[in-house]
Design an enzyme around this catalytic site. Structure first.
Site, PDB file in Angstrom:
ATOM      1  N   GLY A  74       0.688  -1.329   0.200  1.00  0.00           N
ATOM      2  CA  GLY A  74       0.146  -0.177   0.035  1.00  0.00           C
ATOM      3  C   GLY A  74       0.924   1.319   0.000  1.00  0.00           C
ATOM      4  N   TYR A  95     -14.363   2.508  11.319  1.00  0.00           N
ATOM      5  CA  TYR A  95     -12.689   2.283  11.259  1.00  0.00           C
ATOM      6  C   TYR A  95     -12.163   3.017  12.625  1.00  0.00           C
ATOM      7  CZ  TYR A  95      -8.183   4.110   9.309  1.00  0.00           C
ATOM      8  OH  TYR A  95      -6.786   4.422   9.085  1.00  0.00           O
ATOM      9  N   VAL A 117      -2.231  10.610   5.173  1.00  0.00           N
ATOM     10  CA  VAL A 117      -0.863  10.476   4.484  1.00  0.00           C
ATOM     11  C   VAL A 117      -1.104  10.524   3.000  1.00  0.00           C
ATOM     12  CG1 VAL A 117       0.764   8.677   4.453  1.00  0.00           C
ATOM     13  CG2 VAL A 117      -0.465   8.450   6.256  1.00  0.00           C
ATOM     14  N   ASP A 170     -18.244  17.684   4.329  1.00  0.00           N
ATOM     15  CA  ASP A 170     -16.927  18.125   4.690  1.00  0.00           C
ATOM     16  C   ASP A 170     -16.310  17.077   5.517  1.00  0.00           C
ATOM     17  OD1 ASP A 170     -16.693  20.419   3.376  1.00  0.00           O
ATOM     18  OD2 ASP A 170     -17.370  21.847   5.085  1.00  0.00           O
TER      19      ASP A 170
HETATM   20  P1  NAP Z   1      -3.518   1.447   1.432  1.00  0.00           P
HETATM   21  O1  NAP Z   1      -2.557   1.727   0.520  1.00  0.00           O
HETATM   22  O2  NAP Z   1      -5.069   1.009   1.162  1.00  0.00           O
HETATM   23  O3  NAP Z   1      -2.882  -0.254   1.361  1.00  0.00           O
HETATM   24  C1  NAP Z   1      -3.718  -1.279   2.359  1.00  0.00           C
HETATM   25  C2  NAP Z   1      -2.436  -2.581   2.399  1.00  0.00           C
HETATM   26  O4  NAP Z   1      -3.388  -3.623   3.081  1.00  0.00           O
HETATM   27  C3  NAP Z   1      -2.526  -3.241   1.177  1.00  0.00           C
HETATM   28  O5  NAP Z   1      -1.385  -3.691   1.036  1.00  0.00           O
HETATM   29  C4  NAP Z   1      -3.439  -4.188   1.227  1.00  0.00           C
HETATM   30  O6  NAP Z   1      -2.955  -5.411   0.098  1.00  0.00           O
HETATM   31  C5  NAP Z   1      -3.448  -4.614   2.586  1.00  0.00           C
HETATM   32  N1  NAP Z   1      -4.553  -5.456   2.920  1.00  0.00           N
HETATM   33  C6  NAP Z   1      -5.822  -4.801   2.956  1.00  0.00           C
HETATM   34  N2  NAP Z   1      -6.693  -5.617   3.434  1.00  0.00           N
HETATM   35  C7  NAP Z   1      -6.091  -6.958   3.598  1.00  0.00           C
HETATM   36  C8  NAP Z   1      -6.380  -8.258   4.027  1.00  0.00           C
HETATM   37  N3  NAP Z   1      -7.469  -8.730   4.288  1.00  0.00           N
HETATM   38  N4  NAP Z   1      -5.237  -9.308   4.247  1.00  0.00           N
HETATM   39  C9  NAP Z   1      -4.146  -8.726   4.070  1.00  0.00           C
HETATM   40  N5  NAP Z   1      -3.745  -7.376   3.521  1.00  0.00           N
HETATM   41  C10 NAP Z   1      -4.745  -6.528   3.492  1.00  0.00           C
HETATM   42  O7  NAP Z   1      -3.363   1.757   2.863  1.00  0.00           O
HETATM   43  P2  NAP Z   1      -2.351   2.976   3.500  1.00  0.00           P
HETATM   44  O8  NAP Z   1      -2.862   4.123   3.140  1.00  0.00           O
HETATM   45  O9  NAP Z   1      -1.004   2.343   3.085  1.00  0.00           O
HETATM   46  O10 NAP Z   1      -2.461   2.672   5.120  1.00  0.00           O
HETATM   47  C11 NAP Z   1      -1.507   1.596   5.872  1.00  0.00           C
HETATM   48  C12 NAP Z   1      -1.701   1.975   7.124  1.00  0.00           C
HETATM   49  O11 NAP Z   1      -1.610   3.145   7.786  1.00  0.00           O
HETATM   50  C13 NAP Z   1      -3.260   1.550   7.663  1.00  0.00           C
HETATM   51  O12 NAP Z   1      -3.418   0.856   8.721  1.00  0.00           O
HETATM   52  C14 NAP Z   1      -4.053   2.609   7.705  1.00  0.00           C
HETATM   53  O13 NAP Z   1      -5.172   2.660   8.517  1.00  0.00           O
HETATM   54  C15 NAP Z   1      -2.890   3.743   8.222  1.00  0.00           C
HETATM   55  N6  NAP Z   1      -3.356   5.028   8.054  1.00  0.00           N
HETATM   56  C16 NAP Z   1      -3.415   5.602   6.696  1.00  0.00           C
HETATM   57  C17 NAP Z   1      -3.712   6.871   6.561  1.00  0.00           C
HETATM   58  C18 NAP Z   1      -3.666   7.392   5.129  1.00  0.00           C
HETATM   59  O14 NAP Z   1      -4.050   8.718   5.145  1.00  0.00           O
HETATM   60  N7  NAP Z   1      -3.657   6.721   4.064  1.00  0.00           N
HETATM   61  C19 NAP Z   1      -3.456   7.835   7.735  1.00  0.00           C
HETATM   62  C20 NAP Z   1      -3.256   7.353   8.911  1.00  0.00           C
HETATM   63  C21 NAP Z   1      -3.150   5.999   9.326  1.00  0.00           C
HETATM   64  P3  NAP Z   1      -3.459  -5.597  -1.228  1.00  0.00           P
HETATM   65  O15 NAP Z   1      -2.585  -4.499  -1.920  1.00  0.00           O
HETATM   66  O16 NAP Z   1      -3.279  -6.880  -1.539  1.00  0.00           O
HETATM   67  O17 NAP Z   1      -4.926  -4.927  -1.116  1.00  0.00           O
HETATM   68  P1  GDP Z   2     -10.242  12.568   6.314  1.00  0.00           P
HETATM   69  O1  GDP Z   2      -9.236  13.458   6.418  1.00  0.00           O
HETATM   70  O2  GDP Z   2     -10.305  11.464   7.005  1.00  0.00           O
HETATM   71  O3  GDP Z   2     -11.779  13.278   6.537  1.00  0.00           O
HETATM   72  O4  GDP Z   2     -10.395  11.800   4.831  1.00  0.00           O
HETATM   73  P2  GDP Z   2     -10.076  12.571   3.565  1.00  0.00           P
HETATM   74  O5  GDP Z   2      -8.648  12.439   3.082  1.00  0.00           O
HETATM   75  O6  GDP Z   2     -11.085  11.879   2.704  1.00  0.00           O
HETATM   76  O7  GDP Z   2     -10.465  14.236   3.459  1.00  0.00           O
HETATM   77  C1  GDP Z   2     -11.893  14.527   3.387  1.00  0.00           C
HETATM   78  C2  GDP Z   2     -11.975  16.088   3.447  1.00  0.00           C
HETATM   79  O8  GDP Z   2     -11.538  16.537   2.168  1.00  0.00           O
HETATM   80  C3  GDP Z   2     -13.547  16.518   3.419  1.00  0.00           C
HETATM   81  O9  GDP Z   2     -13.457  17.723   3.823  1.00  0.00           O
HETATM   82  C4  GDP Z   2     -13.825  16.512   2.136  1.00  0.00           C
HETATM   83  O10 GDP Z   2     -14.984  17.256   1.929  1.00  0.00           O
HETATM   84  C5  GDP Z   2     -12.723  17.140   1.433  1.00  0.00           C
HETATM   85  N1  GDP Z   2     -12.606  16.745   0.022  1.00  0.00           N
HETATM   86  C6  GDP Z   2     -12.477  17.768  -1.039  1.00  0.00           C
HETATM   87  N2  GDP Z   2     -12.532  17.104  -2.211  1.00  0.00           N
HETATM   88  C7  GDP Z   2     -12.155  15.724  -2.082  1.00  0.00           C
HETATM   89  C8  GDP Z   2     -12.037  14.707  -2.670  1.00  0.00           C
HETATM   90  O11 GDP Z   2     -12.078  14.931  -3.922  1.00  0.00           O
HETATM   91  N3  GDP Z   2     -11.800  13.337  -2.256  1.00  0.00           N
HETATM   92  C9  GDP Z   2     -11.815  13.091  -0.779  1.00  0.00           C
HETATM   93  N4  GDP Z   2     -11.676  12.241  -0.392  1.00  0.00           N
HETATM   94  N5  GDP Z   2     -12.300  14.487  -0.095  1.00  0.00           N
HETATM   95  C10 GDP Z   2     -12.349  15.431  -0.478  1.00  0.00           C
END
Ligand code: NAP
Ligand code: GDP
Length: 316
Positions: free
Chosen positions: A13, A138, A168, A272
Site C-alpha cells: 500500500g 474504522y 498520509v 466536509d
Molecule cells: P493502502 O494503500 O490502502 O494499503 C492497504 C494495504 O493493506 C495493502 O497492502 C493491502 O493489500 C493490505 N490489506 C488490506 N486488506 C487486507 C487483508 N484482508 N489481508 C491482507 N492484507 C490486506 O493503505 P495505506 O494508506 O498504506 O495505510 C496503511 C496503514 O496506515 C493502515 O493501517 C491505515 O489505517 C493507516 N493510516 C493511513 C492513513 C492515510 O491517510 N492513508 C492515515 C493514517 C493511518 P492489497 O494491496 O493486496 O489489497
Molecule cells: P479525512 O481526512 O479522514 O476526513 O478524509 P479525506 O482524506 O477523505 O478528506 C476529506 C476532506 O476533504 C473533506 O473535508 C472533504 O469534503 C474534502 N474533499 C474535497 N475534495 C475531495 C475529494 O476529491 N476526495 C476526498 N476524499 N475528499 C475531498
C-alpha cells in the site's frame, strides 16, 4: 546472516511502498525485510495469518494492513471497516504473541480521535469520547489496537506499540475518486480536468483543516519507532500544529503543481467530514527534535509527478 526478520503487513500500500523504498537505503546489515499483501495471506483469516507467520518467522512486525479509505468510502461502509479491521488486527497481534515476535508496531490514525474535544489532541485522549460519526467503524476498530497492545503488554509482557499518523499521501496512493483520500483525489481530478478541459470540482466547502504527512517522511519515522521507541502507548507522527492547512490550500497546491489554468468550483452538496483533528506532535518532538519534514508543497509536487509518470498503473 540477518538477525532480524521484519514482516510488513500491508506492504503493497501507500505506506508499505514508502517503507520499502526507505528500507532500501536505510536498512541495517542484520535486517531482512519482507513486504506482504493480501495475495500472500488474507489477514481476516486466523489460519492464513498463522500460516504467513510460520512461513516467514518474523522477529519484528510493522502492521499496516487494513481496510483503508477516505471520507466518502468510510461513510458508505462503516460496518465493513469495523468488522474487517477488527479481524485483521486481532489475528495479526495474536499471531505476533503466539510466535514470539519481539516487537510489533501497528498503525492508528488521527481520524479516530474524539469528535467533541479540546485541541490540540494528544496521545492520552484517543478514548475520551465517540469519534466523528462519518468513520465510526474504522475508528473504533483502530482504537481497539491500543486496547490489544495494552492487554498483550500487561498480561504477557509483549513489546507491542502503535503510531498515530495524520492524513498520509504520496506515490502509490489510492487515487480512486470514490474510495481514496483527499490529496490523491484532488490530483486525479486536476489531471482529468486538464486533459478534458473541464472544471476542477473540490468536494465540500474547502474550509476543513488537516495536517498532512508525506508517506516517505512517515516511512523514515516508522524505522525510528521500530528501532528506538520502546513504550507501549502510542505516539503521534505528525507535522506541527502550525503546518495544518485547509482543503482549499491543499487544492491550490495541486493546481499549482499541474499549472492548471481552468475553472475551480466547490460542490458544497458533498460532506466536509470532521472540521479538524489538530494533533500535538510534542511527544515526537521531545524525542526527535531535529527531524525535518518535507514541505507539503514539495511533497505534492513529487506526488503529482509520480502520478503523471505512473498514470497507467496507478490505483485509480
Ligand atoms: P493502502 O494503500 O490502502 O494499503 C492497504 C494495504 O493493506 C495493502 O497492502 C493491502 O493489500 C493490505 N490489506 C488490506 N486488506 C487486507 C487483508 N484482508 N489481508 C491482507 N492484507 C490486506 O493503505 P495505506 O494508506 O498504506 O495505510 C496503511 C496503514 O496506515 C493502515 O493501517 C491505515 O489505517 C493507516 N493510516 C493511513 C492513513 C492515510 O491517510 N492513508 C492515515 C493514517 C493511518 P492489497 O494491496 O493486496 O489489497
Ligand atoms: P479525512 O481526512 O479522514 O476526513 O478524509 P479525506 O482524506 O477523505 O478528506 C476529506 C476532506 O476533504 C473533506 O473535508 C472533504 O469534503 C474534502 N474533499 C474535497 N475534495 C475531495 C475529494 O476529491 N476526495 C476526498 N476524499 N475528499 C475531498
Amino acid at each position: 546472516m540477518p538477525g532480524k526478520v521484519i514482516l510488513v503487513t500491508g506492504g503493497t500500500g501507500l505506506v508499505g511502498k514508502a517503507i520499502e523504498q526507505v528500507s532500501k537505503t536505510e536498512s541495517l546489515p542484520d535486517e531482512k525485510w519482507v513486504f506482504v499483501s493480501s495475495a500472500d495471506a488474507d489477514l481476516t483469516s486466523e489460519e492464513s495469518t498463522m500460516a504467513l507467520f510460520e512461513k516467514h518467522h518474523p522477529t519484528h512486525v510493522i502492521h499496516l494492513a487494513a481496510m483503508v479509505g477516505g471520507l466518502f468510502r468510510n461513510l458508505k461502509y462503516n460496518l465493513d471497516f469495523f468488522r474487517n479491521n477488527m479481524k485483521i488486527n486481532d489475528n495479526v497481534l495474536y499471531c505476533c504473541y503466539k510466535t514470539g515476535v519481539e516487537k510489533c508496531v501497528s498503525c492508528l490514525s488521527t481520524c479516530i480521535f474524539p469528535d467533541k474535544t479540546t485541541y490540540p489532541i494528544d496521545e492520552t485522549m484517543i478514548h475520551n469520547g465517540p469519534p466523528h460519526d462519518s468513520n465510526f467503524g474504522y475508528s473504533y476498530a483502530k482504537r481497539m489496537i491500543d486496547v490489544l497492545n495494552k492487554g498483550y503488554n500487561t498480561q504477557h509482557g509483549c513489546k507491542f506499540t502503535s503510531v498515530i499518523p495524520t492524513n498520509v499521501f504520496g506515490p502509490h496512493d489510492n487515487f480512486n475518486l470514490q474510495d481514496g483520500h483527499v490529496i490523491p483525489g484532488l490530483i486525479n481530478k486536476v489531471y482529468c480536468s486538464k486533459k478534458e478541459n473541464t472544471p476542477f470540482v473540490i468536494w465540500g466547502t474547502g474550509s476543513p483543516r488537516r495536517q498532512f504527512i508525506y508517506s516517505l517522511d512517515l516511512a523514515r519515522l516508522f524505522l525510528w519507532v521500530l528501532r528506538e521507541y520502546d513504550e507501549s502507548s502510542p505516539i503521534i507522527l505528525s507535522v506541527g500544529e502550525d503546518d495544518e492547512v485547509s482543503i482549499k490550500d491543499a487544492a491550490e497546491m495541486v493546481v499549482e503543481a499541474f499549472e492548471f489554468k481552468g475553472e475551480v468550483v466547490y460542490d458544497t452538496s458533498k460532506s466536509d467530514g470532521q472540521f479538524k483533528k489538530t494533533a500535538n506532535n510534542g511527544k515526537l518532538r521531545e524525542r526527535l527534535p531535529d527531524f525535518e519534514f518535507t514541505s507539503i508543497k514539495q511533497a505534492i509536487k513529487e506526488t503529482v509527478q509520480w502520478f503523471i509518470d505512473n498514470y497507467e498503473t496507478a490505483r485509480k
